[in-house]
Design a protein around this motif. Structure first.
Motif, PDB file in Angstrom:
ATOM      1  N   UNK A 107       0.810  -1.212   0.000  1.00 50.16           N
ATOM      2  CA  UNK A 107       0.000   0.000   0.000  1.00 50.16           C
ATOM      3  C   UNK A 107       0.845   1.265   0.000  1.00 50.16           C
ATOM      4  N   UNK A 108       2.140   1.098  -0.249  1.00 47.33           N
ATOM      5  CA  UNK A 108       3.058   2.236  -0.305  1.00 47.33           C
ATOM      6  C   UNK A 108       3.378   2.545  -1.764  1.00 47.33           C
ATOM      7  N   UNK A 109       3.754   3.770  -2.030  1.00 50.28           N
ATOM      8  CA  UNK A 109       4.123   4.122  -3.404  1.00 50.28           C
ATOM      9  C   UNK A 109       5.543   3.632  -3.690  1.00 50.28           C
ATOM     10  N   UNK A 110       5.842   3.461  -4.963  1.00 49.37           N
ATOM     11  CA  UNK A 110       7.205   3.056  -5.345  1.00 49.37           C
ATOM     12  C   UNK A 110       8.213   4.088  -4.869  1.00 49.37           C
ATOM     13  N   UNK A 111       7.859   5.371  -4.997  1.00 53.89           N
ATOM     14  CA  UNK A 111       8.761   6.443  -4.573  1.00 53.89           C
ATOM     15  C   UNK A 111       9.055   6.336  -3.079  1.00 53.89           C
ATOM     16  N   UNK A 112       8.014   6.043  -2.305  1.00 49.94           N
ATOM     17  CA  UNK A 112       8.176   5.885  -0.857  1.00 49.94           C
ATOM     18  C   UNK A 112       9.095   4.702  -0.547  1.00 49.94           C
ATOM     19  N   UNK A 113       8.944   3.620  -1.291  1.00 47.36           N
ATOM     20  CA  UNK A 113       9.807   2.455  -1.085  1.00 47.36           C
ATOM     21  C   UNK A 113      11.252   2.774  -1.427  1.00 47.36           C
ATOM     22  N   UNK A 114      11.478   3.481  -2.524  1.00 35.66           N
ATOM     23  CA  UNK A 114      12.852   3.844  -2.879  1.00 35.66           C
ATOM     24  C   UNK A 114      13.488   4.670  -1.766  1.00 35.66           C
ATOM     25  N   UNK A 115      12.725   5.591  -1.176  1.00 39.78           N
ATOM     26  CA  UNK A 115      13.239   6.401  -0.063  1.00 39.78           C
ATOM     27  C   UNK A 115      13.511   5.527   1.157  1.00 39.78           C
ATOM     28  N   UNK A 116      12.624   4.567   1.394  1.00 37.65           N
ATOM     29  CA  UNK A 116      12.759   3.659   2.535  1.00 37.65           C
ATOM     30  C   UNK A 116      14.022   2.825   2.435  1.00 37.65           C
ATOM     31  N   UNK A 117      14.432   2.473   1.229  1.00 39.79           N
ATOM     32  CA  UNK A 117      15.574   1.585   1.030  1.00 39.79           C
ATOM     33  C   UNK A 117      16.891   2.325   0.831  1.00 39.79           C
ATOM     34  N   UNK A 118      16.885   3.651   0.919  1.00 42.10           N
ATOM     35  CA  UNK A 118      18.149   4.393   0.830  1.00 42.10           C
ATOM     36  C   UNK A 118      19.047   3.983   1.992  1.00 42.10           C
ATOM     37  N   UNK A 119      20.343   4.020   1.776  1.00 45.90           N
ATOM     38  CA  UNK A 119      21.285   3.620   2.817  1.00 45.90           C
ATOM     39  C   UNK A 119      21.176   4.486   4.066  1.00 45.90           C
ATOM     40  N   UNK A 120      20.726   5.715   3.927  1.00 43.46           N
ATOM     41  CA  UNK A 120      20.631   6.616   5.072  1.00 43.46           C
ATOM     42  C   UNK A 120      19.244   6.616   5.707  1.00 43.46           C
ATOM     43  N   UNK A 121      18.341   5.791   5.185  1.00 41.74           N
ATOM     44  CA  UNK A 121      16.962   5.770   5.675  1.00 41.74           C
ATOM     45  C   UNK A 121      16.863   5.118   7.047  1.00 41.74           C
ATOM     46  N   UNK A 122      15.836   5.512   7.747  1.00 44.15           N
ATOM     47  CA  UNK A 122      15.494   4.893   9.030  1.00 44.15           C
ATOM     48  C   UNK A 122      14.006   4.563   8.979  1.00 44.15           C
ATOM     49  N   UNK A 123      13.673   3.446   8.303  1.00 41.68           N
ATOM     50  CA  UNK A 123      12.261   3.119   8.104  1.00 41.68           C
ATOM     51  C   UNK A 123      11.532   2.832   9.415  1.00 41.68           C
ATOM     52  N   UNK A 124      10.261   3.159   9.420  1.00 45.13           N
ATOM     53  CA  UNK A 124       9.432   2.871  10.580  1.00 45.13           C
ATOM     54  C   UNK A 124       9.173   1.368  10.657  1.00 45.13           C
ATOM     55  N   UNK A 125       8.939   0.893  11.871  1.00 41.96           N
ATOM     56  CA  UNK A 125       8.728  -0.535  12.076  1.00 41.96           C
ATOM     57  C   UNK A 125       7.547  -1.049  11.260  1.00 41.96           C
ATOM     58  N   UNK A 126       6.462  -0.298  11.195  1.00 41.49           N
ATOM     59  CA  UNK A 126       5.289  -0.744  10.444  1.00 41.49           C
ATOM     60  C   UNK A 126       5.630  -0.923   8.962  1.00 41.49           C
ATOM     61  N   UNK A 127       6.461  -0.058   8.434  1.00 44.67           N
ATOM     62  CA  UNK A 127       6.885  -0.178   7.040  1.00 44.67           C
ATOM     63  C   UNK A 127       7.712  -1.443   6.850  1.00 44.67           C
ATOM     64  N   UNK A 128       8.637  -1.696   7.758  1.00 46.76           N
ATOM     65  CA  UNK A 128       9.467  -2.904   7.688  1.00 46.76           C
ATOM     66  C   UNK A 128       8.582  -4.140   7.743  1.00 46.76           C
ATOM     67  N   UNK A 129       7.624  -4.147   8.644  1.00 50.74           N
ATOM     68  CA  UNK A 129       6.713  -5.287   8.786  1.00 50.74           C
ATOM     69  C   UNK A 129       5.931  -5.532   7.504  1.00 50.74           C
ATOM     70  N   UNK A 130       5.400  -4.470   6.906  1.00 48.47           N
ATOM     71  CA  UNK A 130       4.632  -4.595   5.660  1.00 48.47           C
ATOM     72  C   UNK A 130       5.514  -5.101   4.518  1.00 48.47           C
ATOM     73  N   UNK A 131       6.698  -4.556   4.425  1.00 47.37           N
ATOM     74  CA  UNK A 131       7.609  -4.935   3.350  1.00 47.37           C
ATOM     75  C   UNK A 131       8.026  -6.394   3.493  1.00 47.37           C
TER      76      UNK A 131
END
Length: 100
Positions: free
Chosen positions: A56-80
């Motif tokens: 339910x996330x956009x591709x752009x949001x996922x690309x940002x989430x997977x950047x080396x400097x990103x700090x994804x939220x736990x809910x995002x990690x769980x969904x992914x």
């Protein structure tokens, strides 16, 4: 002339078992940049559009989430991870046995 192609782990991550092993190795490094890179690799293997749809996330949001400097939220990690067909599992840290 010999042609050499660039190695891409995404080409080998075809099953949930392979994905789980790959992510487990990444988690064991405790290197957040490496873990984000591993998530990106698995997402490319699964298809970024498919992961976006499943989470339910956009591709752009996922690309940002997977950047080396990103700090994804736990809910995002769980969904992914769910979209990858794997789950988080807690295991005790084994203490090194002391040699007497």
């Amino acid at each position: 002339m010999v042609k050499v192609s660039k190695f891409d782990a995404a080409d080998y991550l075809k099953t949930p078992v392979a994905i789980a092993a790959y992510l487990t190795e990444a988690f064991e490094t405790n290197d957040s940049a490496y873990i984000c890179t591993a998530f990106d690799t698995v997402a490319r293997a699964k298809g970024m559009s498919d992961v976006a749809k499943a989470t339910g996330l956009s591709r752009e949001s996922l690309y940002k989430t997977f950047k080396e400097t990103a700090k994804p939220e736990f809910d995002t990690v769980r969904k992914v991870m769910s979209s990858f067909g794997v789950k988080l599992v807690a295991e005790p840290i084994e203490e090194e046995k002391k040699v007497a």
